[in-house]
Design a protein around this motif. Sequence first.
Motif, PDB file in Angstrom:
ATOM      1  N   ARG A  54      -1.647 -10.556  -4.268  1.00 32.53           N
ATOM      2  CA  ARG A  54      -3.067 -10.839  -4.454  1.00 32.53           C
ATOM      3  C   ARG A  54      -3.900 -10.210  -3.350  1.00 32.53           C
ATOM      4  N   LEU A  55      -5.134  -9.972  -3.671  1.00 28.06           N
ATOM      5  CA  LEU A  55      -6.191  -9.727  -2.690  1.00 28.06           C
ATOM      6  C   LEU A  55      -7.285 -10.713  -3.064  1.00 28.06           C
ATOM      7  N   ASP A  56      -7.781 -11.486  -2.108  1.00 23.81           N
ATOM      8  CA  ASP A  56      -8.798 -12.474  -2.468  1.00 23.81           C
ATOM      9  C   ASP A  56     -10.084 -11.782  -2.921  1.00 23.81           C
ATOM     10  N   GLU A  57     -10.982 -12.577  -3.450  1.00 17.96           N
ATOM     11  CA  GLU A  57     -12.211 -12.055  -4.044  1.00 17.96           C
ATOM     12  C   GLU A  57     -13.017 -11.186  -3.079  1.00 17.96           C
ATOM     13  N   LYS A  58     -13.009 -11.521  -1.793  1.00 21.71           N
ATOM     14  CA  LYS A  58     -13.800 -10.786  -0.806  1.00 21.71           C
ATOM     15  C   LYS A  58     -13.049  -9.606  -0.194  1.00 21.71           C
ATOM     16  N   SER A  59     -11.787  -9.416  -0.575  1.00 21.94           N
ATOM     17  CA  SER A  59     -11.002  -8.302  -0.036  1.00 21.94           C
ATOM     18  C   SER A  59     -10.964  -7.148  -1.027  1.00 21.94           C
ATOM     19  N   GLU A  60     -10.706  -5.975  -0.492  1.00 25.11           N
ATOM     20  CA  GLU A  60     -10.724  -4.749  -1.297  1.00 25.11           C
ATOM     21  C   GLU A  60      -9.442  -3.970  -1.069  1.00 25.11           C
ATOM     22  N   GLY A  61      -9.298  -2.902  -1.837  1.00 22.13           N
ATOM     23  CA  GLY A  61      -8.252  -1.946  -1.543  1.00 22.13           C
ATOM     24  C   GLY A  61      -7.110  -1.919  -2.524  1.00 22.13           C
ATOM     25  N   GLY A 109       8.906 -10.120   0.257  1.00 21.36           N
ATOM     26  CA  GLY A 109       8.922  -9.790   1.680  1.00 21.36           C
ATOM     27  C   GLY A 109       9.795  -8.576   1.938  1.00 21.36           C
ATOM     28  N   GLY A 110       9.707  -8.073   3.135  1.00 13.37           N
ATOM     29  CA  GLY A 110      10.502  -6.916   3.498  1.00 13.37           C
ATOM     30  C   GLY A 110       9.767  -5.601   3.282  1.00 13.37           C
ATOM     31  N   ILE A 111       8.716  -5.618   2.488  1.00 13.53           N
ATOM     32  CA  ILE A 111       7.938  -4.398   2.246  1.00 13.53           C
ATOM     33  C   ILE A 111       6.637  -4.502   3.037  1.00 13.53           C
ATOM     34  N   GLU A 112       6.354  -3.481   3.838  1.00 16.00           N
ATOM     35  CA  GLU A 112       5.156  -3.499   4.670  1.00 16.00           C
ATOM     36  C   GLU A 112       3.884  -3.352   3.842  1.00 16.00           C
ATOM     37  N   LYS A 113       2.887  -4.092   4.267  1.00 19.65           N
ATOM     38  CA  LYS A 113       1.551  -3.985   3.706  1.00 19.65           C
ATOM     39  C   LYS A 113       0.602  -3.757   4.878  1.00 19.65           C
ATOM     40  N   GLU A 114      -0.183  -2.683   4.803  1.00 16.12           N
ATOM     41  CA  GLU A 114      -1.086  -2.343   5.902  1.00 16.12           C
ATOM     42  C   GLU A 114      -2.526  -2.585   5.473  1.00 16.12           C
ATOM     43  N   TYR A 115      -3.271  -3.209   6.380  1.00 15.59           N
ATOM     44  CA  TYR A 115      -4.671  -3.558   6.133  1.00 15.59           C
ATOM     45  C   TYR A 115      -5.534  -2.991   7.250  1.00 15.59           C
ATOM     46  N   TYR A 116      -6.749  -2.570   6.890  1.00 12.81           N
ATOM     47  CA  TYR A 116      -7.760  -2.247   7.885  1.00 12.81           C
ATOM     48  C   TYR A 116      -8.788  -3.363   7.807  1.00 12.81           C
ATOM     49  N   ALA A 117      -9.095  -3.951   8.962  1.00  9.27           N
ATOM     50  CA  ALA A 117     -10.058  -5.044   9.013  1.00  9.27           C
ATOM     51  C   ALA A 117     -11.196  -4.670   9.955  1.00  9.27           C
ATOM     52  N   ARG A 139      -6.912  -3.342   2.009  1.00 11.91           N
ATOM     53  CA  ARG A 139      -5.490  -2.992   2.066  1.00 11.91           C
ATOM     54  C   ARG A 139      -5.376  -1.497   1.782  1.00 11.91           C
ATOM     55  N   VAL A 140      -4.677  -0.789   2.683  1.00 15.74           N
ATOM     56  CA  VAL A 140      -4.591   0.672   2.573  1.00 15.74           C
ATOM     57  C   VAL A 140      -3.200   1.156   2.190  1.00 15.74           C
ATOM     58  N   ARG A 141      -2.183   0.259   2.276  1.00 14.38           N
ATOM     59  CA  ARG A 141      -0.827   0.714   1.985  1.00 14.38           C
ATOM     60  C   ARG A 141       0.054  -0.464   1.591  1.00 14.38           C
ATOM     61  N   ILE A 142       0.935  -0.203   0.616  1.00 15.03           N
ATOM     62  CA  ILE A 142       2.020  -1.110   0.261  1.00 15.03           C
ATOM     63  C   ILE A 142       3.273  -0.246   0.219  1.00 15.03           C
ATOM     64  N   GLY A 143       4.197  -0.473   1.163  1.00 13.81           N
ATOM     65  CA  GLY A 143       5.394   0.364   1.240  1.00 13.81           C
ATOM     66  C   GLY A 143       5.008   1.813   1.451  1.00 13.81           C
ATOM     67  N   ASP A 144       5.435   2.681   0.524  1.00 11.72           N
ATOM     68  CA  ASP A 144       5.122   4.113   0.608  1.00 11.72           C
ATOM     69  C   ASP A 144       3.951   4.520  -0.281  1.00 11.72           C
ATOM     70  N   ILE A 145       3.240   3.552  -0.833  1.00 13.01           N
ATOM     71  CA  ILE A 145       2.101   3.854  -1.705  1.00 13.01           C
ATOM     72  C   ILE A 145       0.818   3.617  -0.906  1.00 13.01           C
ATOM     73  N   TYR A 146      -0.029   4.638  -0.863  1.00 18.70           N
ATOM     74  CA  TYR A 146      -1.243   4.610  -0.052  1.00 18.70           C
ATOM     75  C   TYR A 146      -2.494   4.611  -0.928  1.00 18.70           C
ATOM     76  N   LEU A 147      -3.562   4.004  -0.397  1.00 17.58           N
ATOM     77  CA  LEU A 147      -4.865   4.021  -1.053  1.00 17.58           C
ATOM     78  C   LEU A 147      -5.434   5.435  -1.044  1.00 17.58           C
ATOM     79  N   ASN A 148      -5.220   6.150   0.050  1.00 24.61           N
ATOM     80  CA  ASN A 148      -5.721   7.517   0.244  1.00 24.61           C
ATOM     81  C   ASN A 148      -7.184   7.623  -0.142  1.00 24.61           C
ATOM     82  N   ASN A 149      -7.530   8.553  -1.000  1.00 27.60           N
ATOM     83  CA  ASN A 149      -8.942   8.789  -1.327  1.00 27.60           C
ATOM     84  C   ASN A 149      -9.327   8.236  -2.696  1.00 27.60           C
ATOM     85  N   MET A 150      -8.625   7.188  -3.153  1.00 26.69           N
ATOM     86  CA  MET A 150      -9.020   6.566  -4.416  1.00 26.69           C
ATOM     87  C   MET A 150     -10.438   6.018  -4.282  1.00 26.69           C
ATOM     88  N   GLN A 151     -11.143   5.979  -5.383  1.00 21.27           N
ATOM     89  CA  GLN A 151     -12.493   5.438  -5.403  1.00 21.27           C
ATOM     90  C   GLN A 151     -12.462   3.979  -5.875  1.00 21.27           C
TER      91      GLN A 151
END
Length: 189
Positions: free
Chosen positions: A46-53, A70-78, A167-179
């Motif tokens: 999940r990403l809560d209502e006020k979160s993006e990415g 668990g075990g898979i990294e999730k990267e966030y920019y805050a 959220r900018v990354r889950i494992g090896d999948i990146y947000l990159n330049n998605m709109q």
Amino acid sequence: MTHKHFAIYKPYGYLSQFVNNGQKQNSKKLLGELYDFPLGTMAIGRLDEKSEGLLLLTTDGKTSNHICSGGIEKEYYAQVDGNITIDAINQLSQGIEIGFDGRKYKTAPCKAAILKNIPDFPERSRKIRDDRHGPTSWVSITLKEGKFRQIRKMTSAVGYPTLRLIRVRIGDIYLNNMQVGEVKELIDI
């Protein structure tokens, strides 16, 4: 059965769900409004209502369970209120006590760092306060767990409340330049 997998840039103000769950009609925005997803599609985490990415979606419950367990990294920019200190970053990295389900919970150690450059994200649909209200800074937090509103609780616990969370990354999948609102079908996840 061939399963489908998707990556979406979840916009601010949307719930990470497809069904209304008895709420007033049209009171909340749901993911199904953004794309014609196949029947049985579910959000992986999940990403809560006020979160993006980045949010992954699938029609495969086993894939969802594997990523959420668990075990898979999730990267966030805050974006946080104030100029965050190295001491606060160190506290975040070592694990911090937060409230969860009415009890105290110590987060697992994670990776935390101050971002030197302001990330280039699309403007949010709801404006964040401007510089007249004081400085802000950006941090990267990478963790493998994911308690309810964990990042927000963590930054608040060290004195720097989160103003914007992406959220900018889950494992090896990146947000990159998605709109914002963009959906990409993935071959495999």
